[in-house]
Scaffold this active site. Structure first.
Site, PDB file in Angstrom:
ATOM      1  N   PHE A 113      44.570  10.397 -53.515  1.00 57.97           N
ATOM      2  CA  PHE A 113      44.315   8.914 -54.221  1.00 57.97           C
ATOM      3  C   PHE A 113      45.261   7.870 -55.214  1.00 57.97           C
ATOM      4  CE2 PHE A 113      39.776   7.899 -52.681  1.00 57.97           C
ATOM      5  CZ  PHE A 113      39.243   8.983 -51.746  1.00 57.97           C
ATOM      6  N   TYR A 154      50.418  -4.692 -49.869  1.00 57.62           N
ATOM      7  CA  TYR A 154      49.727  -3.626 -50.454  1.00 57.62           C
ATOM      8  C   TYR A 154      49.568  -3.198 -48.789  1.00 57.62           C
ATOM      9  CZ  TYR A 154      45.992  -1.252 -51.433  1.00 57.62           C
ATOM     10  OH  TYR A 154      44.428  -0.353 -51.341  1.00 57.62           O
TER      11      TYR A 154
HETATM   12  N1  LIG Z   1      39.118   1.352 -55.601  1.00 56.58           N
HETATM   13  C1  LIG Z   1      38.657   1.221 -54.274  1.00 56.58           C
HETATM   14  O1  LIG Z   1      37.430   0.719 -54.090  1.00 56.58           O
HETATM   15  C2  LIG Z   1      39.691   1.414 -53.651  1.00 56.58           C
HETATM   16  C3  LIG Z   1      39.685   0.456 -52.027  1.00 56.58           C
HETATM   17  C4  LIG Z   1      40.348   0.694 -51.007  1.00 56.58           C
HETATM   18  C5  LIG Z   1      41.395   1.886 -51.645  1.00 56.58           C
HETATM   19  N2  LIG Z   1      41.673   2.651 -52.699  1.00 56.58           N
HETATM   20  C6  LIG Z   1      43.403   3.243 -52.866  1.00 56.58           C
HETATM   21  O2  LIG Z   1      42.236   4.325 -53.607  1.00 56.58           O
HETATM   22  C7  LIG Z   1      43.409   5.244 -54.400  1.00 56.58           C
HETATM   23  C8  LIG Z   1      42.321   5.161 -55.611  1.00 56.58           C
HETATM   24  O3  LIG Z   1      42.368   3.740 -55.993  1.00 56.58           O
HETATM   25  P1  LIG Z   1      41.494   3.671 -57.498  1.00 56.58           P
HETATM   26  O4  LIG Z   1      40.628   2.504 -57.546  1.00 56.58           O
HETATM   27  O5  LIG Z   1      41.401   4.681 -58.493  1.00 56.58           O
HETATM   28  O6  LIG Z   1      42.629   3.105 -59.034  1.00 56.58           O
HETATM   29  P2  LIG Z   1      43.492   3.301 -59.729  1.00 56.58           P
HETATM   30  O7  LIG Z   1      44.478   2.658 -60.042  1.00 56.58           O
HETATM   31  O8  LIG Z   1      42.303   3.448 -60.393  1.00 56.58           O
HETATM   32  O9  LIG Z   1      44.498   5.448 -59.438  1.00 56.58           O
HETATM   33  C9  LIG Z   1      45.392   5.554 -59.194  1.00 56.58           C
HETATM   34  C10 LIG Z   1      45.896   6.951 -60.266  1.00 56.58           C
HETATM   35  O10 LIG Z   1      47.317   6.617 -59.236  1.00 56.58           O
HETATM   36  C11 LIG Z   1      48.360   6.770 -59.952  1.00 56.58           C
HETATM   37  N3  LIG Z   1      49.744   6.881 -59.778  1.00 56.58           N
HETATM   38  C12 LIG Z   1      50.191   5.797 -58.911  1.00 56.58           C
HETATM   39  N4  LIG Z   1      51.537   6.698 -58.947  1.00 56.58           N
HETATM   40  C13 LIG Z   1      51.564   7.530 -58.948  1.00 56.58           C
HETATM   41  C14 LIG Z   1      52.659   7.923 -58.987  1.00 56.58           C
HETATM   42  N5  LIG Z   1      53.500   7.893 -58.526  1.00 56.58           N
HETATM   43  N6  LIG Z   1      52.619   9.741 -58.960  1.00 56.58           N
HETATM   44  C15 LIG Z   1      51.421  10.098 -60.032  1.00 56.58           C
HETATM   45  N7  LIG Z   1      50.105   9.470 -59.542  1.00 56.58           N
HETATM   46  C16 LIG Z   1      50.269   8.072 -59.148  1.00 56.58           C
HETATM   47  C17 LIG Z   1      47.388   6.181 -61.249  1.00 56.58           C
HETATM   48  O11 LIG Z   1      48.672   6.804 -62.389  1.00 56.58           O
HETATM   49  C18 LIG Z   1      45.914   6.372 -61.269  1.00 56.58           C
HETATM   50  O12 LIG Z   1      45.990   7.096 -62.407  1.00 56.58           O
HETATM   51  C19 LIG Z   1      44.574   3.897 -54.364  1.00 56.58           C
HETATM   52  O13 LIG Z   1      45.233   4.502 -53.193  1.00 56.58           O
HETATM   53  C20 LIG Z   1      43.851   2.261 -53.675  1.00 56.58           C
HETATM   54  O14 LIG Z   1      45.161   1.606 -52.949  1.00 56.58           O
HETATM   55  C21 LIG Z   1      41.166   2.414 -53.487  1.00 56.58           C
END
Ligand SMILES: NC(=O)c1ccc[n+]([C@@H]2O[C@H](COP(=O)([O-])OP(=O)(O)OC[C@H]3O[C@@H](n4cnc5c(N)ncnc54)[C@H](O)[C@@H]3O)[C@@H](O)[C@H]2O)c1
Length: 268
Positions: free
Chosen positions: A72, A137
């Site tokens: 994630f 994205y």
């Molecule tokens: N929130 C949603 O409803 C939703 C919907 C579709 C997809 N997603 C996907 O789910 C995943 C999590 O989403 P979220 O809302 O929790 O986002 P978020 O930004 O809250 O969490 C993402 C985490 O990834 C970490 N991160 C980013 N790049 C990194 C790297 N290079 N190395 C280590 N850690 C890294 C960040 O520090 C962060 O804590 C993402 O891939 C997002 O695209 C989320």
């Protein structure tokens, strides 16, 4: 269900990562939580690693002896390529490569509705539709889906991609009546990815929404039974739409309309 030996959760300090942690900690003997942001262990069987996915040496150490990765980490919205490349593409390449080297059995990963966001809202989508990303994205997520299929079919690292809609405790606009997923249903879907028998899957991350664009037959076949539904919010949210005809036309909403410049389409 039998306990899994060792799960690595990436993005554990993020919004969705945090909500998945308790369930994952209960489902395995050892949970390694990873993020580039600071994080501390919250369960007795957790070890925390503050590392960037692009640090291959550190990644190799975290993945040693792991059975499954729940991925994630990433940049969760539209951005320029200099932001998306390291977070969603280069780091992802390193993750799959190191997971393969470490002998990880499966990777359950967060892809997104934005991988198919340029489909119109009146088009139901199955798991086999070709991707139509609505943004840089979304395209970075399509890359991850392709990477997962390469490693699954060619190298035997099982891949379980969840095209997540919008995960939140409640839906807050009319579009979410179709693609919303409750955090408990997301946890249940991740659990299916951890336990089911498959090689390479794409499923949709949505609750049991009457207005869903995605029948999600394969997820159900593999054992996904969502307990939540956006239907109770239909009356409350029916007028909660944007004033943007392009966003209202496509599944990806504002991600699709952001920077939209196809004159032929807007004139139709
Ligand atoms: N929130 C949603 O409803 C939703 C919907 C579709 C997809 N997603 C996907 O789910 C995943 C999590 O989403 P979220 O809302 O929790 O986002 P978020 O930004 O809250 O969490 C993402 C985490 O990834 C970490 N991160 C980013 N790049 C990194 C790297 N290079 N190395 C280590 N850690 C890294 C960040 O520090 C962060 O804590 C993402 O891939 C997002 O695209 C989320």
């Amino acid at each position: 269900m039998a306990l899994i030996d060792c799960i690595v959760l990436t993005g554990a300090a993020g919004r969705l990562g945090r909500s998945l942690r308790p369930g994952l900690a209960a489902s395995c003997r050892e949970l390694r939580v990873l993020d580039q942001a600071p994080l501390t262990p919250e369960h007795a069987n957790e070890t925390a690693f503050q590392i960037d996915l692009n640090d291959e040496t550190a990644l190799k150490e975290v993945l040693q002896g792991a059975s499954a990765v729940v991925h994630f980490a990433g940049y969760p919205r539209e951005a320029q390529w200099n932001v998306l490349l390291p977070a969603n593409i280069e780091g992802t390449i390193k993750l799959w490569d190191q997971a393969h080297t470490a002998g990880v059995d499966r990777i359950i990963y967060a892809t997104s509705n934005h991988a198919v966001g340029l489909y119109p809202r009146d088009r139901p989508l199955d798991e086999l539709v070709h991707p139509l990303p609505d943004s840089r994205y979304g395209l970075s997520k399509v890359f991850m889906e392709g990477l997962a299929s390469l490693y699954a079919i060619k190298h035997g690292v099982r891949g379980f991609g969840m095209r997540i809609g919008h995960c939140a405790p409640e839906p807050t606009d009319a579009r979410m009546l179709s693609h919303w997923i409750h955090p408990e249903d997301l946890a249940a879907l991740v659990s299916v990815g951890l336990h089911a028998d498959y090689e390479n899957e794409i499923v949709y991350g949505a609750s049991d929404n009457m207005r869903s664009w995605w029948p999600n037959a394969r997820a159900r076949e593999l054992g996904y039974h969502p307990r939540h539904s956006a239907d109770a919010f239909i009356e409350q949210l029916k007028g909660c739409v944007s004033n943007d005809p392009v966003a209202e036309r496509f599944q990806g909403g504002s991600f699709a309309s952001n920077g939209f410049s196809n004159v032929r389409t807007t004139q139709r």
